[in-house]
Design a protein around this motif. Structure first.
Motif, PDB file in Angstrom:
ATOM      1  N   ALA A  78       0.832  -1.201   0.000  1.00 57.30           N
ATOM      2  CA  ALA A  78       0.000   0.000   0.000  1.00 57.30           C
ATOM      3  C   ALA A  78       0.869   1.256   0.000  1.00 57.30           C
ATOM      4  CB  ALA A  78      -0.921  -0.007   1.220  1.00 57.30           C
ATOM      5  N   THR A  79       1.961   1.204   0.756  1.00 57.62           N
ATOM      6  CA  THR A  79       2.864   2.356   0.798  1.00 57.62           C
ATOM      7  C   THR A  79       3.448   2.636  -0.580  1.00 57.62           C
ATOM      8  OG1 THR A  79       3.416   1.813   3.093  1.00 57.62           O
ATOM      9  CG2 THR A  79       4.899   3.296   1.928  1.00 57.62           C
ATOM     10  N   GLU A  80       3.726   1.565  -1.334  1.00 57.00           N
ATOM     11  CA  GLU A  80       4.283   1.757  -2.675  1.00 57.00           C
ATOM     12  C   GLU A  80       3.216   2.175  -3.683  1.00 57.00           C
ATOM     13  OE1 GLU A  80       6.121  -1.890  -3.633  1.00 57.00           O
ATOM     14  OE2 GLU A  80       7.743  -1.698  -2.142  1.00 57.00           O
ATOM     15  N   LEU A  81       1.954   1.684  -3.494  1.00 56.89           N
ATOM     16  CA  LEU A  81       0.919   1.957  -4.483  1.00 56.89           C
ATOM     17  C   LEU A  81       0.216   3.288  -4.284  1.00 56.89           C
ATOM     18  CD1 LEU A  81      -0.845  -1.508  -4.932  1.00 56.89           C
ATOM     19  CD2 LEU A  81       0.717  -0.365  -6.500  1.00 56.89           C
ATOM     20  N   VAL A  82       0.180   3.790  -3.054  1.00 56.97           N
ATOM     21  CA  VAL A  82      -0.572   5.020  -2.802  1.00 56.97           C
ATOM     22  C   VAL A  82      -0.107   6.168  -3.689  1.00 56.97           C
ATOM     23  CG1 VAL A  82      -0.906   6.828  -1.062  1.00 56.97           C
ATOM     24  CG2 VAL A  82      -1.399   4.472  -0.501  1.00 56.97           C
ATOM     25  N   PRO A  83       1.206   6.418  -3.823  1.00 56.13           N
ATOM     26  CA  PRO A  83       1.600   7.506  -4.738  1.00 56.13           C
ATOM     27  C   PRO A  83       1.131   7.279  -6.174  1.00 56.13           C
ATOM     28  CG  PRO A  83       3.420   6.876  -3.320  1.00 56.13           C
ATOM     29  CD  PRO A  83       2.363   5.847  -3.127  1.00 56.13           C
ATOM     30  N   GLU A  84       1.210   5.999  -6.637  1.00 55.71           N
ATOM     31  CA  GLU A  84       0.750   5.707  -7.993  1.00 55.71           C
ATOM     32  C   GLU A  84      -0.748   5.946  -8.120  1.00 55.71           C
ATOM     33  OE1 GLU A  84       2.745   4.987 -10.397  1.00 55.71           O
ATOM     34  OE2 GLU A  84       4.546   4.869  -9.165  1.00 55.71           O
ATOM     35  N   LEU A  85      -1.531   5.497  -7.145  1.00 59.98           N
ATOM     36  CA  LEU A  85      -2.982   5.707  -7.197  1.00 59.98           C
ATOM     37  C   LEU A  85      -3.327   7.188  -7.152  1.00 59.98           C
ATOM     38  CD1 LEU A  85      -4.150   2.849  -4.793  1.00 59.98           C
ATOM     39  CD2 LEU A  85      -4.275   2.881  -7.281  1.00 59.98           C
ATOM     40  N   GLN A  86      -2.594   7.941  -6.351  1.00 59.57           N
ATOM     41  CA  GLN A  86      -2.843   9.375  -6.314  1.00 59.57           C
ATOM     42  C   GLN A  86      -2.546  10.019  -7.664  1.00 59.57           C
ATOM     43  OE1 GLN A  86      -0.442  10.772  -3.077  1.00 59.57           O
ATOM     44  NE2 GLN A  86      -1.965  10.247  -1.507  1.00 59.57           N
ATOM     45  N   ALA A  87      -1.466   9.572  -8.306  1.00 59.63           N
ATOM     46  CA  ALA A  87      -1.145  10.121  -9.623  1.00 59.63           C
ATOM     47  C   ALA A  87      -2.207   9.745 -10.649  1.00 59.63           C
ATOM     48  CB  ALA A  87       0.239   9.607 -10.070  1.00 59.63           C
ATOM     49  N   VAL A  88      -2.687   8.486 -10.605  1.00 55.07           N
ATOM     50  CA  VAL A  88      -3.738   8.049 -11.536  1.00 55.07           C
ATOM     51  C   VAL A  88      -5.014   8.849 -11.308  1.00 55.07           C
ATOM     52  CG1 VAL A  88      -5.212   6.110 -12.156  1.00 55.07           C
ATOM     53  CG2 VAL A  88      -2.773   5.753 -11.858  1.00 55.07           C
ATOM     54  N   ALA A  89      -5.385   9.012 -10.022  1.00 54.21           N
ATOM     55  CA  ALA A  89      -6.595   9.787  -9.729  1.00 54.21           C
ATOM     56  C   ALA A  89      -6.455  11.231 -10.187  1.00 54.21           C
ATOM     57  CB  ALA A  89      -6.881   9.735  -8.223  1.00 54.21           C
ATOM     58  N   ARG A  90      -5.257  11.789 -10.039  1.00 60.72           N
ATOM     59  CA  ARG A  90      -5.042  13.166 -10.470  1.00 60.72           C
ATOM     60  C   ARG A  90      -5.124  13.276 -11.999  1.00 60.72           C
ATOM     61  NH1 ARG A  90      -0.384  13.455  -8.729  1.00 60.72           N
ATOM     62  NH2 ARG A  90      -0.958  13.804  -6.556  1.00 60.72           N
ATOM     63  N   ASP A  91      -4.572  12.275 -12.707  1.00 64.05           N
ATOM     64  CA  ASP A  91      -4.587  12.331 -14.167  1.00 64.05           C
ATOM     65  C   ASP A  91      -5.970  12.050 -14.748  1.00 64.05           C
ATOM     66  OD1 ASP A  91      -1.907  12.847 -14.025  1.00 64.05           O
ATOM     67  OD2 ASP A  91      -1.287  10.767 -14.347  1.00 64.05           O
ATOM     68  N   ASN A  92      -6.796  11.277 -14.024  1.00 67.46           N
ATOM     69  CA  ASN A  92      -8.105  10.880 -14.541  1.00 67.46           C
ATOM     70  C   ASN A  92      -9.242  11.505 -13.730  1.00 67.46           C
ATOM     71  OD1 ASN A  92      -7.381   8.561 -16.618  1.00 67.46           O
ATOM     72  ND2 ASN A  92      -6.104   8.232 -14.797  1.00 67.46           N
ATOM     73  N   ARG A  93      -9.007  12.697 -13.247  1.00 65.97           N
ATOM     74  CA  ARG A  93     -10.010  13.339 -12.397  1.00 65.97           C
ATOM     75  C   ARG A  93     -11.317  13.571 -13.163  1.00 65.97           C
ATOM     76  NH1 ARG A  93      -7.599  18.138  -9.132  1.00 65.97           N
ATOM     77  NH2 ARG A  93      -6.460  16.327  -8.316  1.00 65.97           N
ATOM     78  N   ASP A  94     -11.219  14.020 -14.425  1.00 61.37           N
ATOM     79  CA  ASP A  94     -12.437  14.267 -15.216  1.00 61.37           C
ATOM     80  C   ASP A  94     -13.198  12.967 -15.479  1.00 61.37           C
ATOM     81  OD1 ASP A  94     -11.766  16.931 -15.259  1.00 61.37           O
ATOM     82  OD2 ASP A  94     -10.747  16.801 -17.201  1.00 61.37           O
ATOM     83  N   VAL A  95     -12.462  11.904 -15.805  1.00 62.51           N
ATOM     84  CA  VAL A  95     -13.103  10.611 -16.060  1.00 62.51           C
ATOM     85  C   VAL A  95     -13.812  10.110 -14.811  1.00 62.51           C
ATOM     86  CG1 VAL A  95     -12.704   8.228 -16.754  1.00 62.51           C
ATOM     87  CG2 VAL A  95     -11.416  10.070 -17.846  1.00 62.51           C
ATOM     88  N   ILE A  96     -13.149  10.246 -13.665  1.00 61.36           N
ATOM     89  CA  ILE A  96     -13.756   9.792 -12.409  1.00 61.36           C
ATOM     90  C   ILE A  96     -14.997  10.606 -12.101  1.00 61.36           C
ATOM     91  CG2 ILE A  96     -13.372   9.623  -9.923  1.00 61.36           C
ATOM     92  CD1 ILE A  96     -10.439   9.031 -10.536  1.00 61.36           C
ATOM     93  N   ARG A  97     -14.937  11.928 -12.367  1.00 58.49           N
ATOM     94  CA  ARG A  97     -16.108  12.768 -12.116  1.00 58.49           C
ATOM     95  C   ARG A  97     -17.280  12.343 -13.005  1.00 58.49           C
ATOM     96  NH1 ARG A  97     -13.979  17.072 -13.438  1.00 58.49           N
ATOM     97  NH2 ARG A  97     -13.155  17.691 -11.410  1.00 58.49           N
ATOM     98  N   GLU A  98     -17.000  12.057 -14.306  1.00 59.48           N
ATOM     99  CA  GLU A  98     -18.064  11.616 -15.201  1.00 59.48           C
ATOM    100  C   GLU A  98     -18.616  10.254 -14.766  1.00 59.48           C
ATOM    101  OE1 GLU A  98     -16.332  11.652 -19.022  1.00 59.48           O
ATOM    102  OE2 GLU A  98     -16.254  13.852 -19.197  1.00 59.48           O
ATOM    103  N   PHE A  99     -17.728   9.366 -14.317  1.00 59.39           N
ATOM    104  CA  PHE A  99     -18.190   8.064 -13.857  1.00 59.39           C
ATOM    105  C   PHE A  99     -19.087   8.225 -12.634  1.00 59.39           C
ATOM    106  CE2 PHE A  99     -17.548   4.166 -11.327  1.00 59.39           C
ATOM    107  CZ  PHE A  99     -18.038   3.240 -12.239  1.00 59.39           C
ATOM    108  N   ARG A 100     -18.732   9.124 -11.744  1.00 58.88           N
ATOM    109  CA  ARG A 100     -19.579   9.383 -10.582  1.00 58.88           C
ATOM    110  C   ARG A 100     -20.939   9.919 -11.007  1.00 58.88           C
ATOM    111  NH1 ARG A 100     -16.520  12.994  -6.327  1.00 58.88           N
ATOM    112  NH2 ARG A 100     -18.580  12.750  -5.333  1.00 58.88           N
ATOM    113  N   MET A 101     -20.955  10.794 -12.024  1.00 55.94           N
ATOM    114  CA  MET A 101     -22.226  11.310 -12.517  1.00 55.94           C
ATOM    115  C   MET A 101     -23.070  10.193 -13.104  1.00 55.94           C
ATOM    116  SD  MET A 101     -22.342  14.544 -11.830  1.00 55.94           S
ATOM    117  CE  MET A 101     -23.661  15.059 -12.921  1.00 55.94           C
ATOM    118  N   ALA A 102     -22.406   9.258 -13.851  1.00 53.00           N
ATOM    119  CA  ALA A 102     -23.137   8.144 -14.425  1.00 53.00           C
ATOM    120  C   ALA A 102     -23.732   7.259 -13.333  1.00 53.00           C
ATOM    121  CB  ALA A 102     -22.207   7.321 -15.336  1.00 53.00           C
ATOM    122  N   VAL A 103     -22.962   7.004 -12.282  1.00 53.96           N
ATOM    123  CA  VAL A 103     -23.469   6.199 -11.168  1.00 53.96           C
ATOM    124  C   VAL A 103     -24.621   6.901 -10.483  1.00 53.96           C
ATOM    125  CG1 VAL A 103     -22.849   5.234  -8.920  1.00 53.96           C
ATOM    126  CG2 VAL A 103     -21.261   5.013 -10.836  1.00 53.96           C
ATOM    127  N   ALA A 104     -24.496   8.233 -10.317  1.00 53.16           N
ATOM    128  CA  ALA A 104     -25.587   8.981  -9.692  1.00 53.16           C
ATOM    129  C   ALA A 104     -26.852   8.911 -10.544  1.00 53.16           C
ATOM    130  CB  ALA A 104     -25.159  10.437  -9.481  1.00 53.16           C
TER     131      ALA A 104
END
Length: 277
Positions: free
Chosen positions: A161-187
């Motif tokens: 987890a210590t090694e993956l957290v920075p990678e996950l944060q970078a992925v979330a930062r790079d795909n923020r718009d996609v995640i927001r749209e996915f959240r809208m679709a789920v809503a």
């Protein structure tokens, strides 16, 4: 000549005796004290000698065993090691002295702490003596190996987890718009589910049927048939066909094969249960 030598020797002896007498006379007090100490030592030796002889006689065997023990190779090796590790032994003695001083300082504080927390300690003791606690400790003991494996797994998971957290944060930062749209679709899906009271089990079955249908449509034969049909519809300005042309077309093998497939599709569509009353 011999008489002269004897006279000279006698003279020297008299001189030595007079000198000795003079020295004795000058130190008569010390000589008397020394004689007194000698007499006391002689009396003490006379008193102690029988005791020492009896002690030696009674302890002859232990002394012999002690002598043998000291003459053994292990004892000599131990003494040699002690001699070689003298500095370490001195340091350990210093540490023990410091530990003793620290203990002397802490014991009163610990006594005060125990006295002030006696009720808490008694409640804790009662909890530890409870049957459920004993059962838990027994289970922990029986599953010590599994617990150790779980701790190792948790340790490895923590490192991962210590090694993956920075990678996950970078992925979330790079795909923020996609995640927001996915959240809208789920809503939106959630809103529709709330409005229409969708049966999730039936929705899952329908999704499975759609997957089966898509798999069927992906069959090479179906794909080839659809391509041929689309190609036929896509032709520009097809030749008009009259009644005689239809009659002649019935004698064409390709047309008869296509009509057979259309009839088979119509029969399958008729047999399908579309939920009509």
């Amino acid at each position: 000549m011999a008489s002269d030598d004897h006279t000279a020797d006698t003279t020297v002896s008299l001189e030595d005796d007079s000198e000795l007498a003079r020295v004795v006379e000058e130190n008569d007090a010390e000589l008397a004290e020394l004689l007194r100490l000698l007499l006391t030592a002689e009396d003490l030796a006379g008193d102690l000698t029988p005791e020492l002889r009896e002690a030696v006689h009674e302890n002859r065997e232990p002394l012999a065993e002690l002598r043998v023990a000291f003459e053994r190779e292990e004892t000599l090796t131990l003494l040699r090691k002690v001699g070689d590790e003298t500095d370490t032994l001195v340091e350990l003695l210093d540490v023990l002295a410091v530990s003793k001083d620290l203990t002397d300082d802490l014991v009163p504080e610990l006594l005060v702490a125990v006295r002030e927390n006696r009720e808490t300690v008694e409640r804790l003791r009662g909890s530890l003596e409870d049957e459920a606690t004993l059962i838990l400790l027994e289970r922990l003991g029986d599953n010590a190996d599994t617990l150790a494996e779980l701790l190792d797994l948790l340790d490895a998971t923590h490192d991962l987890a210590t090694e993956l957290v920075p990678e996950l944060q970078a992925v979330a930062r790079d795909n923020r718009d996609v995640i927001r749209e996915f959240r809208m679709a789920v809503a939106g899906f959630t809103d529709v589910h709330g409005e229409r009271d969708v049966d999730m089990y039936q929705l899952g079955r329908n999704a499975g049927n759609m997957v089966a249908t898509v798999e069927t449509l992906g069959d090479p034969k179906v794909t080839a048939a659809l391509d041929a049909t689309v190609e036929g519809f896509a032709r520009e300005d097809p030749e008009p066909v009259g009644v005689l042309g239809l009659v002649r077309a019935l004698f064409d093998a390709d047309v008869r094969r296509a009509l057979g497939r259309l009839v088979a599709a119509a029969r399958a569509l008729g047999r399908a249960d579309l939920g009509e009353d």
